[in-house]
Each structure stands twice: as structure tokens, then as C-alpha cells.
Scaffold this active site. Structure first.
Site, mmCIF file in Angstrom:
data_model
loop_
_atom_site.group_PDB
_atom_site.id
_atom_site.type_symbol
_atom_site.label_atom_id
_atom_site.label_comp_id
_atom_site.label_asym_id
_atom_site.label_seq_id
_atom_site.Cartn_x
_atom_site.Cartn_y
_atom_site.Cartn_z
ATOM 1 N N GLY A 165 -21.972 22.797 -13.581
ATOM 2 C CA GLY A 165 -21.653 21.408 -13.237
ATOM 3 C C GLY A 165 -20.818 21.330 -11.966
ATOM 4 O O GLY A 165 -20.652 22.324 -11.245
ATOM 5 N N ASP A 190 -31.567 29.225 -11.017
ATOM 6 C CA ASP A 190 -32.448 28.135 -10.564
ATOM 7 C C ASP A 190 -31.654 26.866 -10.240
ATOM 8 O O ASP A 190 -31.892 26.213 -9.223
ATOM 9 C CB ASP A 190 -33.545 27.853 -11.607
ATOM 10 C CG ASP A 190 -32.982 27.546 -12.987
ATOM 11 O OD1 ASP A 190 -31.882 28.029 -13.309
ATOM 12 O OD2 ASP A 190 -33.636 26.805 -13.744
ATOM 13 N N THR A 218 -30.158 35.632 -12.128
ATOM 14 C CA THR A 218 -30.247 35.239 -13.537
ATOM 15 C C THR A 218 -30.711 36.440 -14.334
ATOM 16 O O THR A 218 -31.714 37.057 -13.979
ATOM 17 C CB THR A 218 -31.229 34.073 -13.783
ATOM 18 O OG1 THR A 218 -31.400 33.931 -15.197
ATOM 19 C CG2 THR A 218 -32.579 34.282 -13.147
ATOM 20 N N ASP A 220 -31.996 36.220 -17.057
ATOM 21 C CA ASP A 220 -33.184 35.794 -17.801
ATOM 22 C C ASP A 220 -34.475 36.189 -17.074
ATOM 23 O O ASP A 220 -35.546 36.152 -17.665
ATOM 24 C CB ASP A 220 -33.175 34.274 -18.004
ATOM 25 C CG ASP A 220 -32.082 33.825 -18.951
ATOM 26 O OD1 ASP A 220 -31.385 34.700 -19.496
ATOM 27 O OD2 ASP A 220 -31.916 32.607 -19.139
ATOM 28 N N MET A 376 -22.558 40.621 -24.389
ATOM 29 C CA MET A 376 -22.312 42.029 -24.040
ATOM 30 C C MET A 376 -23.319 42.564 -23.030
ATOM 31 O O MET A 376 -23.013 43.470 -22.267
ATOM 32 C CB MET A 376 -22.354 42.889 -25.304
ATOM 33 C CG MET A 376 -21.163 42.617 -26.184
ATOM 34 S SD MET A 376 -21.277 43.495 -27.707
ATOM 35 C CE MET A 376 -21.176 45.152 -27.122
HETATM 36 N N1 LIG Z 1 -30.685 19.767 -9.374
HETATM 37 C C1 LIG Z 1 -29.476 20.145 -8.983
HETATM 38 N N2 LIG Z 1 -28.904 19.621 -7.868
HETATM 39 C C2 LIG Z 1 -27.679 20.005 -7.458
HETATM 40 N N3 LIG Z 1 -26.933 20.921 -8.107
HETATM 41 C C3 LIG Z 1 -27.423 21.477 -9.215
HETATM 42 C C4 LIG Z 1 -28.721 21.128 -9.721
HETATM 43 N N4 LIG Z 1 -28.937 21.843 -10.842
HETATM 44 C C5 LIG Z 1 -27.830 22.601 -11.035
HETATM 45 N N5 LIG Z 1 -26.934 22.394 -10.060
HETATM 46 C C6 LIG Z 1 -25.614 23.029 -9.928
HETATM 47 O O1 LIG Z 1 -25.789 24.443 -9.825
HETATM 48 C C7 LIG Z 1 -24.752 25.116 -10.527
HETATM 49 C C8 LIG Z 1 -25.337 26.142 -11.478
HETATM 50 O O2 LIG Z 1 -26.360 25.568 -12.295
HETATM 51 P P1 LIG Z 1 -26.659 26.104 -13.768
HETATM 52 O O3 LIG Z 1 -25.447 25.984 -14.608
HETATM 53 O O4 LIG Z 1 -27.889 25.421 -14.239
HETATM 54 O O5 LIG Z 1 -26.858 27.659 -13.608
HETATM 55 P P2 LIG Z 1 -27.963 28.498 -12.865
HETATM 56 O O6 LIG Z 1 -27.670 28.560 -11.426
HETATM 57 O O7 LIG Z 1 -29.318 27.961 -13.225
HETATM 58 O O8 LIG Z 1 -27.711 29.921 -13.478
HETATM 59 P P3 LIG Z 1 -28.104 30.469 -14.932
HETATM 60 O O9 LIG Z 1 -28.904 29.404 -15.618
HETATM 61 O O10 LIG Z 1 -28.904 31.694 -14.665
HETATM 62 O O11 LIG Z 1 -26.853 30.785 -15.602
HETATM 63 C C9 LIG Z 1 -23.930 24.073 -11.231
HETATM 64 O O12 LIG Z 1 -22.711 23.927 -10.530
HETATM 65 C C10 LIG Z 1 -24.780 22.814 -11.170
HETATM 66 O O13 LIG Z 1 -24.003 21.631 -11.048
HETATM 67 O O1 LIG Z 2 -22.837 30.409 -22.393
HETATM 68 P P1 LIG Z 2 -23.100 30.243 -20.939
HETATM 69 O O2 LIG Z 2 -22.161 30.983 -20.072
HETATM 70 O O3 LIG Z 2 -23.232 28.819 -20.537
HETATM 71 O O4 LIG Z 2 -24.498 30.924 -20.624
HETATM 72 C C1 LIG Z 2 -25.549 31.101 -21.500
HETATM 73 C C2 LIG Z 2 -26.874 31.104 -20.774
HETATM 74 O O5 LIG Z 2 -26.814 31.791 -19.539
HETATM 75 C C3 LIG Z 2 -27.898 32.716 -19.429
HETATM 76 O O6 LIG Z 2 -27.382 33.988 -19.588
HETATM 77 C C4 LIG Z 2 -28.542 32.665 -18.061
HETATM 78 O O7 LIG Z 2 -29.176 31.475 -17.842
HETATM 79 C C5 LIG Z 2 -28.855 32.313 -20.567
HETATM 80 O O8 LIG Z 2 -29.613 33.377 -21.058
HETATM 81 C C6 LIG Z 2 -27.925 31.747 -21.589
HETATM 82 O O9 LIG Z 2 -28.534 30.783 -22.398
HETATM 83 MG MG LIG Z 3 -30.579 28.328 -14.923
#
Ligand SMILES: Nc1ncnc2c1ncn2[C@@H]1O[C@H](COP(=O)(O)OP(=O)(O)OP(=O)(O)O)[C@@H](O)[C@H]1O
Ligand SMILES: O=P(O)(O)OC[C@H]1O[C@](O)(CO)[C@@H](O)[C@@H]1O
Ligand SMILES: [Mg+2]
Length: 469
Positions: A165, A190, A218, A220, A376
Site C-alpha cells: 500500500g 507485479d 516474487t 511465487d 520460513m
Molecule cells: N496498480 C497499482 N498502481 C500503483 N501502485 C501499485 C499498484 N498495485 C500495487 N501498487 C503498489 O506496489 C506496492 C507493492 O504491491 P503488492 O503489495 O501488491 O506487492 P507486489 O509488488 O505484487 O509483491 P508480492 O505480491 O510478490 O509480494 C505497494 O506499495 C502498492 O501500493
Molecule cells: O503476509 P504478506 O507479507 O503480506 O505476504 C504473503 C504473500 O506474499 C507472497 O509471498 C508473495 O506474493 C505470497 O506468496 C503470499 O501470499
Molecule cells: Mg503481487
């Protein structure tokens, strides 16, 4: 606000159906910038290597299986150092931010960006943004030098901190502008790459000479186009320990059931690869392939059969699997994390209860051990191969930014590192899947999205979800 999906990709057509999906460059909106010889030319470590620099016209093909008459398809710009760069060393003011969940290798990427900028390009001004996107405007920065990052790759997590966020494009770009930052390295999944795309668009709108480079992260492994995400190998390796424990427990007791839940919010890559690597797993359940519990072909029937044949069974389940079944039997939670990602209920715990209940009803004694190594497998330092991979990603990002490219993500495509437009990284992760792991559902989804049929050619070779020993 600009949506990542609205962004224009530079398509450069060639002959025989060749298409270059190019990434933006400073010259697209700042046409008269001066260029400089790449300082690597004078670096004794590099100048001895023949053909060190990448030819500006080199591209990497997305599709390597082709037919005689098929179009040559999509290509990406090859990553690597260029003869000319768009920054002088002392002009560069870089920053690094890590966002989203943890992943093995984050510290290695940070370290190698700092060391690469310093030792390859003579850059001395590098800032670490504290705690993800919101750190740009809500927190202090840390100064990063090769000395500060010297041994961080030996630790798990991210030395910069991370968050979900809190992405406020204007505030972030204001902060970049106010601090005089001109290279932004953004490490994340992503969601993070979508955030990077809107930052880039705002920077371009303001006409700033600021390069935005994404490094996809990621565990994942659900980022499309690239071969594999960093940390994935390490996570799969660590998952072996949990599977091993489940197997030892299960086979040491009558009707032993070892159940392991592994990460993968909406993807079964970790579960599937850990299963294939272990050879001790009887059944692997992943979100991409729905399953059911009761009746013919159901999970209960399979467990009973395995127990009768072998006396024990090991099941691996991805955290995102069976969520449809959970919401049928439990009250729907419908909660999200700060980034808007759907929060899943604990499918492992739920499944343990259901299995115990079922075999209790059948009056068949079982011994179920549930192992949940969730955090872990991602809170550890990266292994040797991920460390090398992280280094290459960091170097590719640096070379791209120095050469004036911007608005790109780095990553290997069919083994060759390339610069990929942000847009492509936000699409469904289908391209990432090995052909032998494609499911009929993937093919149906892809047809719905009208993806090029050629990307699915190998999907004819589908596989069942249950992996029998
Ligand atoms: N569509 C978007 N536009 C702008 N910022 C975004 C958008 N989607 C996500 N973000 C921002 O990117 C950051 C990371 O997003 P998110 O928590 O979904 O993790 P992620 O980068 O997908 O990594 P993971 O899912 O692998 O843990 C956050 O600070 C979120 O506010
Ligand atoms: O509990 P957190 O830190 O929000 O992250 C959990 C998520 O992050 C990931 O490790 C990566 O997207 C997912 O497999 C899992 O759902
Ligand atoms: Mg993600």
C-alpha cells in the site's frame, strides 16, 4: 492518474512478422541530451573482454519454438552495457526501493546495484528509500555505499525495509524531483511494477531526465515473460526441508499423512516445483487446477487408496489452492491487504480438519501432521544460483539506466537478459509456465484473452495435478 494498462508500448515492426516491443528512452521526450563514452571502456576488468558492449540493435526473441512459416513474433531489447551513456558519473544520483513481500535475494540485488554503480560507473550518490513506496515521502533515506552493503547478501529480508500500500504517485515523484534523484531502481512484484509504471509516466509527463528501472521480485514466480523470478530456487530448496519432515513423520507411523502448505497466493509454482524436486510427494494441489474432496476422483478417495497401498501419504498444497471450497464451507472473509491483494484463508488448516473429520467418520484411524513453513521459505538469504542471478539483474538494470532507457523491467527471456516494457509484466503469468505444467484451464483462459495461439502450442501436452510416485 495514468493506469498502467493505458500506457503505450513502442512496437517496431520488422520483416517476416518480427516485432520489437521496445522500452522507452530519454530521447523519446528529451531529444537533445548529450551522450558520453561508457566509462567501462577504460576499466581494465572489462576492456580485455572482446565484444563487451551490446550491439544497439540486438534483440531477444520471446518465442523460440517456431514453425517454418510462422511469424518471428515478439522481441525485446537485449540488456547489457552500451558504448555511449546518457549520464556522467558524478551527475548520477540513484535511489533504490524494495516493495511488497519478502523474497530471498532482495539484499543481493540492493548490494549489486550499489556496487555495480560504484565500481562499473564511478557513481557515489546512492540513496536507499526506507520501507517501500511510502518511504519516498514519509521517511528518511539511508546513504548506500559499497561498505554499507558489503555483507547484506548473507542476510534474508531487505535491509531497506518494505511495505504494501501507500503508493501516492505525485508525492513519490515530488520527492524524486526535490531530492534531485535521476535514477530510480524499484525492486518488487507485479503490484510494484505497476506502481513503477505510473511513476515513470508521471516523470515523463513532467519532462524529467530520470530513469526508472524495475527489478521483478516474487517468490511465487508469477511474473510473466521472464523465465523465472529471483529467490524462487532458494524457496523451492528450503521447501524440501518441510516436505522431508512431512515424509519422515508420515512413513514412521501407521496411516501417516504429512500435509505441507507452501506459499503461492494465486500460483502453484513453488508447490509444484518442490513436489517435482522431492519425489516424496503423492499429491500436489495448486490454484491453477481445481480439485474436490468427495466422491469418485476426489481427494478423500485418493488418500484412502494411497494409505491402503503404501501406509502413508504426503500432500503438498499451495496457499491459494482450494479457496473456492473453503468459501463454500466457511464464512467468506473477503479481506484484502494494504495493496488490495485478496487475503486467503488457511487452506492447510482447513484441509487437515476436513481429512480428520472424514476418516473419523469412516472409522479409519489416521495420523496427520500439518507443517506450515510459509514464511520460513522466503525469509532466508538466497542460495548460490540466485545470488548470481540477482547480480545479473542488478547489472542489467544499471546498464539500461546509464544508456538512457527508462520505464523498463529487466529479466531473462529464454536465457538472455532483456529490457521488457512495464506493461508486459502486469499481464497474466501464463507465459511463465513450463509447457508440461499447462492445464486445460490455462488454455481456456488464454483463448478468452485472445493471446497469440502460438504461445500455447506446447500446452497440448497437459498434465494431471496429482503427481504419483
Ligand atoms: N496498480 C497499482 N498502481 C500503483 N501502485 C501499485 C499498484 N498495485 C500495487 N501498487 C503498489 O506496489 C506496492 C507493492 O504491491 P503488492 O503489495 O501488491 O506487492 P507486489 O509488488 O505484487 O509483491 P508480492 O505480491 O510478490 O509480494 C505497494 O506499495 C502498492 O501500493
Ligand atoms: O503476509 P504478506 O507479507 O503480506 O505476504 C504473503 C504473500 O506474499 C507472497 O509471498 C508473495 O506474493 C505470497 O506468496 C503470499 O501470499
Ligand atoms: Mg503481487
Amino acid at each position: 492518474m495514468v493506469n498502467p494498462g493505458d500506457m503505450q508500448i513502442k512496437f517496431v515492426p520488422g520483416t517476416a512478422g518480427y516485432v520489437l516491443e521496445d522500452v522507452p528512452h530519454f530521447t523519446d521526450y528529451l531529444p537533445h541530451l548529450p551522450t558520453y563514452p561508457n566509462p567501462l571502456q577504460d576499466n581494465p576488468a572489462y576492456s580485455v573482454v572482446k565484444q563487451y558492449f551490446v550491439n544497439v540493435d540486438d534483440t531477444v526473441t520471446q518465442k523460440i519454438v517456431v514453425h517454418k512459416d510462422s511469424p518471428r513474433g515478439v522481441h525485446f531489447r537485449r540488456a547489457g552495457p552500451r558504448q555511449r551513456v546518457y549520464f556522467e558519473s558524478d551527475e548520477v544520483h540513484a535511489c533504490i526501493v524494495t516493495c511488497g513481500g519478502l523474497c530471498p535475494g532482495l539484499n543481493t540485488v540492493i548490494r549489486e546495484i550499489v556496487c555495480g554503480l560504484h565500481y562499473m560507473y564511478g557513481v557515489n550518490k546512492i540513496l536507499g528509500i526506507d520501507g517501500g513506496y511510502r518511504g519516498f515521502y514519509a521517511k528518511n533515506t539511508v546513504t548506500l555505499t559499497p561498505k554499507v552493503v558489503d555483507d547484506i547478501h548473507k542476510r534474508g529480508g531487505t535491509t531497506l525495509g518494505t511495505s504494501r500500500g501507500g503508493h501516492d504517485t505525485s508525492k513519490i515523484v515530488d520527492s524524486i524531483q526535490d531530492r534531485g534523484i535521476n535514477q530510480v531502481y524499484i525492486i518488487g512484484g507485479d503490484g510494484t511494477q505497476k506502481g513503477a509504471a505510473v511513476i515513470f509516466e508521471e516523470i515523463r509527463r513532467r519532462g524529467l531526465k530520470v530513469a526508472v528501472a524495475g527489478i521483478p521480485k516474487t517468490i511465487d514466480n508469477d511474473i510473466p515473460v521472464i523465465d523465472k523470478s529471483f529467490g524462487f530456487d532458494t524457496a523451492v530448496e528450503e521447501a524440501q526441508r518441510a516436505i522431508n519432515a512431512a515424509h519422515v513423520e508420515a512413513e514412521s507411523i501407521e496411516n501417516g499423512i504429512g500435509l505441507v502448505k507452501l506459499m503461492g497466493r494465486n500460483s502453484g509454482f513453488i508447490a509444484m516445483y518442490a513436489t517435482l524436486a522431492s519425489r516424496d510427494v503423492d499429491c500436489c494441489l495448486i490454484p491453477e487446477s481445481p480439485f474436490y474432496l468427495e466422491g469418485r476422483g476426489g481427494l478423500y478417495e485418493f488418500i484412502e487408496k494411497r494409505l491402503k497401498e503404501n501406509g502413508h501419504i504426503v500432500i503438498v498444497i499451495a496457499e491459494g489452492a482450494g479457496q473456492d471450497l473453503l468459501s463454500e464451507s466457511l464464512q467468506s472473509m473477503d479481506q484484502q491487504d494494504a495493496s488490495g491483494n485478496k487475503l486467503h484463508q488457511d487452506v492447510g488448516l482447513w484441509l487437515s480438519h476436513r481429512i480428520k473429520e472424514e476418516f473419523g467418520k469412516k472409522k479409519m484411524p489416521i495420523n496427520l501432521k500439518y507443517i506450515d513453513p510459509t514464511y520460513m521459505i522466503r525469509a532466508i538469504p538466497s542460495n548460490a544460483s540466485d545470488n548470481v542471478y540477482c547480480t545479473l539483474l542488478a547489472h542489467s538494470a544499471i546498464h539500461g539506466a546509464m544508456a538512457g532507457y527508462t520505464g523498463f523491467t529487466v529479466g531473462p527471456v529464454n536465457g538472455r537478459h532483456a529490457y521488457i516494457p512495464f506493461n508486459d509484466v502486469g499481464k497474466a503469468a501464463l507465459f511463465n509456465k513450463p509447457a508440461e505444467l499447462l492445464e486445460p484451464r490455462d488454455i481456456a483462459e488464454a483463448k478468452k484473452e485472445e493471446l497469440p495461439a502460438t504461445s500455447l502450442l506446447d500446452g497440448e501436452n497437459c498434465k494431471e495435478t496429482k503427481v504419483n510416485k
